[in-house]
Design a protein around this motif. Structure first.
Motif, short mmCIF file in Angstrom:
data_model
loop_
_atom_site.label_atom_id
_atom_site.label_comp_id
_atom_site.label_asym_id
_atom_site.label_seq_id
_atom_site.Cartn_x
_atom_site.Cartn_y
_atom_site.Cartn_z
N MET A 287 3.23 31.35 -20.05
CA MET A 287 2.95 31.94 -18.76
C MET A 287 3.70 33.26 -18.67
N ASP A 288 2.99 34.30 -18.25
CA ASP A 288 3.63 35.61 -18.15
C ASP A 288 4.27 35.78 -16.76
N PHE A 289 4.98 36.90 -16.60
CA PHE A 289 5.77 37.15 -15.40
C PHE A 289 4.91 37.14 -14.14
N MET A 290 3.84 37.91 -14.13
CA MET A 290 3.02 38.03 -12.92
C MET A 290 2.34 36.71 -12.56
N THR A 291 1.87 35.99 -13.56
CA THR A 291 1.23 34.69 -13.30
C THR A 291 2.23 33.72 -12.71
N ALA A 292 3.45 33.72 -13.23
CA ALA A 292 4.49 32.81 -12.73
C ALA A 292 4.82 33.14 -11.27
N VAL A 293 4.99 34.40 -10.96
CA VAL A 293 5.33 34.80 -9.59
C VAL A 293 4.18 34.46 -8.66
N THR B 132 1.90 32.16 -9.04
CA THR B 132 1.83 30.71 -8.91
C THR B 132 2.90 30.20 -7.95
N CYS B 133 4.11 30.67 -8.10
CA CYS B 133 5.20 30.21 -7.24
C CYS B 133 4.98 30.60 -5.78
N LEU B 134 4.49 31.81 -5.56
CA LEU B 134 4.27 32.23 -4.18
C LEU B 134 3.06 31.55 -3.55
N SER B 135 2.06 31.20 -4.37
CA SER B 135 0.90 30.50 -3.81
C SER B 135 1.19 29.02 -3.58
N LYS B 136 2.15 28.47 -4.31
CA LYS B 136 2.56 27.07 -4.12
C LYS B 136 3.91 27.02 -3.42
N TYR B 137 4.10 27.86 -2.41
CA TYR B 137 5.43 28.03 -1.84
C TYR B 137 5.96 26.80 -1.11
N VAL B 138 5.11 25.88 -0.70
CA VAL B 138 5.59 24.63 -0.10
C VAL B 138 5.00 23.42 -0.81
N ASP B 139 4.59 23.60 -2.06
CA ASP B 139 4.03 22.50 -2.84
C ASP B 139 5.17 21.89 -3.67
N PHE B 140 5.68 20.76 -3.20
CA PHE B 140 6.80 20.12 -3.87
C PHE B 140 6.34 19.04 -4.84
N SER B 141 5.04 18.92 -5.06
CA SER B 141 4.53 17.93 -6.00
C SER B 141 4.03 18.65 -7.24
N GLY B 142 3.94 17.91 -8.32
CA GLY B 142 3.49 18.49 -9.58
C GLY B 142 4.66 18.92 -10.44
N ARG B 143 4.33 19.75 -11.42
CA ARG B 143 5.33 20.16 -12.41
C ARG B 143 5.29 21.66 -12.62
N ALA B 144 6.41 22.22 -13.06
CA ALA B 144 6.51 23.65 -13.36
C ALA B 144 7.15 23.83 -14.73
N ARG B 145 6.57 24.70 -15.53
CA ARG B 145 7.12 24.99 -16.85
C ARG B 145 8.41 25.77 -16.74
N ARG B 146 9.15 25.80 -17.84
CA ARG B 146 10.39 26.58 -17.87
C ARG B 146 10.12 28.03 -17.59
N SER B 147 9.08 28.58 -18.22
CA SER B 147 8.79 30.00 -18.04
C SER B 147 8.46 30.31 -16.59
N ALA C 11 10.80 25.00 -3.94
CA ALA C 11 9.64 24.27 -4.44
C ALA C 11 9.54 24.34 -5.96
N VAL C 12 9.74 25.52 -6.54
CA VAL C 12 9.63 25.62 -8.01
C VAL C 12 10.79 24.92 -8.68
N GLY C 13 11.96 24.88 -8.05
CA GLY C 13 13.09 24.13 -8.61
C GLY C 13 12.81 22.64 -8.64
N ILE C 14 12.21 22.13 -7.58
CA ILE C 14 11.87 20.71 -7.54
C ILE C 14 10.76 20.39 -8.53
N ARG C 15 9.75 21.26 -8.63
CA ARG C 15 8.69 21.03 -9.62
C ARG C 15 9.23 21.10 -11.03
#
Length: 142
Positions: free
Chosen positions: A1-7, A9-24, A72-76
């Protein structure tokens, strides 16, 4: 995942505490957070809106705006290593809690778990990832 995609994704899932997030995804968002705070601090100094040694109006607004997406991204990210999101509260313990969270955030993804499939696309039962989808049916127009 590149920088812009990660940002994005995180901003679009800003209150989504379910699911998983990659290290990148997590670490690119941390980098984005740092860059935004640097720019906000510079703007506070230029505009003269800084408080006495503790940030300013622009940096406070930026920090508040990025708080929920960061949480949210920390919890994912914890879900990705098969830990409950409540483990983020261990960060309230000075030094030991922070070190433990950093180690967990640096840990590689686990196979499919209760929080969803592996975001890297590699499944525990299939070497090399999920099988490709079947081709469209003949005559379907695709």
């Amino acid at each position: 995942m590149d920088f812009m995609t990660a940002v994005r994704t995180c901003l679009s899932k800003y209150v989504d505490f379910s699911g998983r997030a990659r290290r990148s995804e997590y670490w690119y968002f941390v980098l984005f957070n740092i860059l935004v705070n640097i720019v906000a601090t510079i703007l506070d100094n230029i505009l003269g809106t800084d408080f006495e040694g503790s940030g300013g109006i622009v940096s406070t607004v930026a920090s508040l705006a990025l708080f929920l997406p960061g949480l949210a991204v920390g919890i994912r990210r914890l879900h990705d290593i098969d830990k409950s999101g409540w483990w983020i509260l261990i960060g309230l313990i000075p030094i030991i809690g922070w070190i433990l969270l950093i180690v967990w955030y640096c840990t590689d993804s686990k196979p499919d778990n209760q929080y969803g499939p592996n975001p890297k696309g590699a499944s525990a039962g299939v070497a090399g990832g999920y099988p490709p989808p079947p081709p469209p049916a003949y005559g379907s127009g695709q």
